[in-house]
Design a protein around this motif. Structure first.
Motif, PDB file in Angstrom:
ATOM      1  N   ILE A  87      72.811  34.354  57.369  1.00  0.00           N
ATOM      2  CA  ILE A  87      71.694  34.740  58.223  1.00  0.00           C
ATOM      3  C   ILE A  87      72.319  35.254  59.500  1.00  0.00           C
ATOM      4  O   ILE A  87      72.886  34.489  60.269  1.00  0.00           O
ATOM      5  CB  ILE A  87      70.759  33.556  58.473  1.00  0.00           C
ATOM      6  CG1 ILE A  87      70.163  33.084  57.139  1.00  0.00           C
ATOM      7  CG2 ILE A  87      69.640  33.955  59.440  1.00  0.00           C
ATOM      8  CD1 ILE A  87      69.473  31.746  57.221  1.00  0.00           C
ATOM      9  N   LEU A  88      72.267  36.570  59.700  1.00  0.00           N
ATOM     10  CA  LEU A  88      73.050  37.222  60.743  1.00  0.00           C
ATOM     11  C   LEU A  88      72.331  37.220  62.087  1.00  0.00           C
ATOM     12  O   LEU A  88      71.105  37.050  62.143  1.00  0.00           O
ATOM     13  CB  LEU A  88      73.349  38.655  60.300  1.00  0.00           C
ATOM     14  CG  LEU A  88      74.147  38.731  58.983  1.00  0.00           C
ATOM     15  CD1 LEU A  88      74.230  40.164  58.482  1.00  0.00           C
ATOM     16  CD2 LEU A  88      75.537  38.135  59.176  1.00  0.00           C
ATOM     17  N   PRO A  89      73.108  37.431  63.168  1.00  0.00           N
ATOM     18  CA  PRO A  89      72.513  37.397  64.505  1.00  0.00           C
ATOM     19  C   PRO A  89      71.302  38.317  64.652  1.00  0.00           C
ATOM     20  O   PRO A  89      70.363  38.005  65.361  1.00  0.00           O
ATOM     21  CB  PRO A  89      73.650  37.885  65.411  1.00  0.00           C
ATOM     22  CG  PRO A  89      74.891  37.615  64.669  1.00  0.00           C
ATOM     23  CD  PRO A  89      74.555  37.673  63.205  1.00  0.00           C
ATOM     24  N   GLN A  90      71.341  39.460  63.954  1.00  0.00           N
ATOM     25  CA  GLN A  90      70.249  40.419  64.134  1.00  0.00           C
ATOM     26  C   GLN A  90      68.996  40.047  63.345  1.00  0.00           C
ATOM     27  O   GLN A  90      67.992  40.729  63.429  1.00  0.00           O
ATOM     28  CB  GLN A  90      70.720  41.845  63.781  1.00  0.00           C
ATOM     29  CG  GLN A  90      71.151  42.058  62.365  1.00  0.00           C
ATOM     30  CD  GLN A  90      72.658  41.873  62.187  1.00  0.00           C
ATOM     31  OE1 GLN A  90      73.305  41.163  62.943  1.00  0.00           O
ATOM     32  NE2 GLN A  90      73.220  42.506  61.165  1.00  0.00           N
ATOM     33  N   GLU A  91      69.057  38.975  62.547  1.00  0.00           N
ATOM     34  CA  GLU A  91      67.859  38.609  61.786  1.00  0.00           C
ATOM     35  C   GLU A  91      67.455  37.146  61.942  1.00  0.00           C
ATOM     36  O   GLU A  91      66.413  36.725  61.445  1.00  0.00           O
ATOM     37  CB  GLU A  91      68.061  38.938  60.305  1.00  0.00           C
ATOM     38  CG  GLU A  91      69.269  38.219  59.733  1.00  0.00           C
ATOM     39  CD  GLU A  91      69.618  38.676  58.322  1.00  0.00           C
ATOM     40  OE1 GLU A  91      69.001  39.622  57.828  1.00  0.00           O
ATOM     41  OE2 GLU A  91      70.527  38.066  57.745  1.00  0.00           O
ATOM     42  N   SER A  92      68.278  36.378  62.646  1.00  0.00           N
ATOM     43  CA  SER A  92      67.980  34.952  62.752  1.00  0.00           C
ATOM     44  C   SER A  92      66.661  34.711  63.497  1.00  0.00           C
ATOM     45  O   SER A  92      66.029  33.678  63.310  1.00  0.00           O
ATOM     46  CB  SER A  92      69.118  34.207  63.437  1.00  0.00           C
ATOM     47  OG  SER A  92      69.425  34.804  64.665  1.00  0.00           O
TER      48      SER A  92
ATOM     49  N   LEU B  32      56.539  40.754  62.298  1.00  0.00           N
ATOM     50  CA  LEU B  32      57.374  39.639  62.721  1.00  0.00           C
ATOM     51  C   LEU B  32      57.619  39.762  64.212  1.00  0.00           C
ATOM     52  O   LEU B  32      57.657  40.864  64.740  1.00  0.00           O
ATOM     53  CB  LEU B  32      58.717  39.688  61.996  1.00  0.00           C
ATOM     54  CG  LEU B  32      58.698  39.290  60.526  1.00  0.00           C
ATOM     55  CD1 LEU B  32      60.038  39.596  59.895  1.00  0.00           C
ATOM     56  CD2 LEU B  32      58.380  37.818  60.378  1.00  0.00           C
ATOM     57  N   LYS B  33      57.763  38.658  64.839  1.00  0.00           N
ATOM     58  CA  LYS B  33      58.096  38.671  66.259  1.00  0.00           C
ATOM     59  C   LYS B  33      59.398  39.437  66.449  1.00  0.00           C
ATOM     60  O   LYS B  33      60.252  39.423  65.599  1.00  0.00           O
ATOM     61  CB  LYS B  33      58.267  37.238  66.754  1.00  0.00           C
ATOM     62  CG  LYS B  33      57.918  37.048  68.205  1.00  0.00           C
ATOM     63  CD  LYS B  33      58.397  35.692  68.691  1.00  0.00           C
ATOM     64  CE  LYS B  33      59.902  35.714  68.878  1.00  0.00           C
ATOM     65  NZ  LYS B  33      60.409  34.461  69.434  1.00  0.00           N
ATOM     66  N   GLU B  34      59.520  40.117  67.574  1.00  0.00           N
ATOM     67  CA  GLU B  34      60.733  40.888  67.803  1.00  0.00           C
ATOM     68  C   GLU B  34      61.916  39.994  68.129  1.00  0.00           C
ATOM     69  O   GLU B  34      61.767  38.875  68.570  1.00  0.00           O
ATOM     70  CB  GLU B  34      60.506  41.883  68.942  1.00  0.00           C
ATOM     71  CG  GLU B  34      59.789  43.113  68.448  1.00  0.00           C
ATOM     72  CD  GLU B  34      59.644  44.148  69.542  1.00  0.00           C
ATOM     73  OE1 GLU B  34      60.363  44.054  70.557  1.00  0.00           O
ATOM     74  OE2 GLU B  34      58.802  45.040  69.382  1.00  0.00           O
ATOM     75  N   LYS B  35      63.074  40.558  67.871  1.00  0.00           N
ATOM     76  CA  LYS B  35      64.320  39.856  68.171  1.00  0.00           C
ATOM     77  C   LYS B  35      64.356  39.438  69.639  1.00  0.00           C
ATOM     78  O   LYS B  35      63.933  40.187  70.510  1.00  0.00           O
ATOM     79  CB  LYS B  35      65.464  40.817  67.886  1.00  0.00           C
ATOM     80  CG  LYS B  35      66.845  40.260  68.079  1.00  0.00           C
ATOM     81  CD  LYS B  35      67.854  41.338  67.677  1.00  0.00           C
ATOM     82  CE  LYS B  35      69.300  40.975  67.920  1.00  0.00           C
ATOM     83  NZ  LYS B  35      69.629  39.877  68.764  1.00  0.00           N
ATOM     84  N   GLU B  36      64.870  38.241  69.860  1.00  0.00           N
ATOM     85  CA  GLU B  36      64.952  37.762  71.243  1.00  0.00           C
ATOM     86  C   GLU B  36      66.089  38.474  71.971  1.00  0.00           C
ATOM     87  O   GLU B  36      67.217  38.467  71.513  1.00  0.00           O
ATOM     88  CB  GLU B  36      65.219  36.255  71.284  1.00  0.00           C
ATOM     89  CG  GLU B  36      64.169  35.438  70.557  1.00  0.00           C
ATOM     90  CD  GLU B  36      64.740  34.674  69.370  1.00  0.00           C
ATOM     91  OE1 GLU B  36      65.807  35.072  68.857  1.00  0.00           O
ATOM     92  OE2 GLU B  36      64.094  33.678  68.976  1.00  0.00           O
ATOM     93  N   ILE B  37      65.773  39.074  73.101  1.00  0.00           N
ATOM     94  CA  ILE B  37      66.784  39.739  73.914  1.00  0.00           C
ATOM     95  C   ILE B  37      66.689  39.177  75.322  1.00  0.00           C
ATOM     96  O   ILE B  37      65.600  38.908  75.821  1.00  0.00           O
ATOM     97  CB  ILE B  37      66.556  41.262  73.936  1.00  0.00           C
ATOM     98  CG1 ILE B  37      66.756  41.833  72.532  1.00  0.00           C
ATOM     99  CG2 ILE B  37      67.484  41.942  74.920  1.00  0.00           C
ATOM    100  CD1 ILE B  37      66.106  43.154  72.308  1.00  0.00           C
TER     101      ILE B  37
END
Length: 416
Positions: free
Chosen positions: A11-16, A320-325
């Motif tokens: 489960i990679l950083p860009q999809e966790s 889906l909620k967007e990636k946390e930045i």
RNA sequence: GUGGGUAUGGCGCAGUUGGAAGCGCGCAAGAUUGUGGCUCUUGAGGCCGUGGGUUCGAGCCCCACUACUCACCCCA
């Protein structure tokens, strides 16, 4: 190059973030329903699964990760979540707390299978178990948790199949009737089913072989063999679901692959994620606790596959909620202000604002490009003017607007 | 365990009847720009899954193996 073991996934950083999103909703929902988390070990004594899950099941027969440890004990990576919870319930005397005990978990489970879409050797399950209530209302509650969960995620179009396979007594009657019928048609069954007649005739109902399906068409139906109590239980579950407007279909051929089920069984099925369509499966298992060495305790629960859930959400395009930045990127006008950036980043972090600065030694321009690519929402440049005046320009990266704020103002801005 | 499909830079893919390994995206550096996004230039990165075979010559043809993938089975 050593690669990942078959049937497992990174489960990679860009999809966790997708997992966080789902897990957060699980925890939120569990709180609302009054479920407490239980965490049990990743491995157990092999015997737990032999007794609990049942030694005629495929899971136990050919899919377990079993090994002998250095102390010569037979150990197995858990192939499902319920047995361990039942063990913990007995071992820790949870039966002496006010009943029912309502629990949930998120855990890895391991099965030595041939991977395909929606099927892995290690997958993750969200599970719910309610111990200590025999009442149909508990069944309804468990089903409604799953149903509400899907609703919260914006998932529609799942089919809820329910059935009642009877308690020990009526299942025995049904098993006998079924066996008798199948024996009379044994020539038409596939080889696998032929061998299943005595061990586990119920499983034949689930066979997809055409010849078997034909035989099944006229087979006795388990709901016809239910004892009055089971019949009443089934009706009450249905009435409960009706009153919650949870749609379902009765499927007299619905059988689950674990031996511990008694009475109510159910599945949430999708047709959109390939051949492995069951997203959630569960039911009642009133004999499990006793089987594992405790006193007879009724229980009901489900397991929900998170990988299949995500698969479904992605194919359905459910937002889906967007990636946390991080909120803000801070960069020095030139190298002289590097340490001032460090201070500012640290100050914001102490105030629980996610802030970052360059740690690669990039040029001013490269830092800007980087901040843009990563998708920071805000930007602060620190130079002489800012330090002298104590006023910082906060730039909105989406629309280019600039707001002037002092240090405290920055904190307030992000806390709004 | 049983079948089918696929295997070429980080990702997505081209690669003709066998004849100098390419494209897009991404990544990195630079130019330009009002402090980023657009544009332009440059660069890094490939034992073409592995091992055999056929051939003067194989990414391409043949065989084996492995991995991935889809389906059966089973399950979440």
């Amino acid at each position: 190059m050593i690669n990942i073991p078959k049937g497992t996934k990174d489960i990679l950083p860009q999809e966790s973030y997708k997992w966080h999103y789902v897990e957060n909703i699980i925890r939120e929902l569990s709180h609302v329903y009054g479920l407490s988390e239980i965490r049990t070990p990743t491995f157990e004594h092999t015997e737990l699964f032999l007794r609990g899950v049942g030694d005629t099941t495929d899971i136990v027969n050919k899919e377990m990760y079993t090994f002998t440890d250095k102390g010569d004990r037979s150990i197995t990576l858990k192939p499902e979540g319920t047995a361990g919870v039942a063990r913990a319930y007995v071992e820790n005397g949870l039966g002496s707390f006010p009943q029912p005990i309502k629990m949930y978990y998120i855990t890895s489970v391991f099965r030595y299978e041939k991977p395909q879409t929606g099927r892995l050797r290690e997958h993750h399950q969200f599970g719910v178990e309610i111990f200590g209530s025999d009442n149909p209302l508990a069944d309804v509650e468990v089903i409604s948790i799953a149903s509400f969960f899907f609703k919260k995620l914006g998932i529609e179009g799942l089919t809820l199949k329910i059935n009642n396979i009877g308690c020990k007594k009526c299942r025995q009657n049904y098993n006998n009737a079924l066996k008798e019928y199948l024996m009379g048609n044994i020539e038409d069954l596939c080889p696998i089913c032929k061998s299943r007649i005595n061990k586990n005739p119920l499983r034949i109902l689930d066979c997809k072989e055409l010849s078997c399906k034909k035989v099944i068409e006229n087979a006795p139906i388990c709901t016809d063999f239910l004892c009055p109590e089971c019949k009443e239980h089934k009706e009450k579950v249905e009435r409960g679901l009706n009153s919650l407007s949870i749609e379902y279909v009765n499927d007299p051929y619905l059988v689950r692959g674990l031996d511990y089920y008694t009475g109510t069984v159910f599945e949430f099925v999708s047709e959109k994620i390939g051949a492995q369509g069951t997203v959630c499966g569960g039911g009642r298992y009133n004999d499990l606790v006793e089987e594992v060495g405790g006193k007879a305790t009724p229980a009901v629960g489900f397991g929900l596959g998170i990988e299949r859930l995500l698969l479904l959400m992605e194919t359905m395009g459910v937002l889906l909620k967007e990636k946390e930045i991080s909120e803000v990127f801070i960069l020095p006008q030139n190298d002289l202000f590097q340490n001032e950036c460090l201070k500012m980043v640290s100050y914001l972090r102490e105030n629980k604002i996610s802030a970052e600065n360059d740690i690669s030694g990039r040029s001013f321009k490269a830092q800007l490009k980087y901040a843009n690519k990563i998708g920071f929402k805000y930007l602060i440049v620190i130079g002489e003017t800012e330090l002298d005046s104590g006023i910082f320009s906060l730039k909105n990266m989406t629309n280019g607007e600039i707001i002037e704020l002092n240090k405290k103002g920055l904190v307030d801005f992000f806390r709004r």
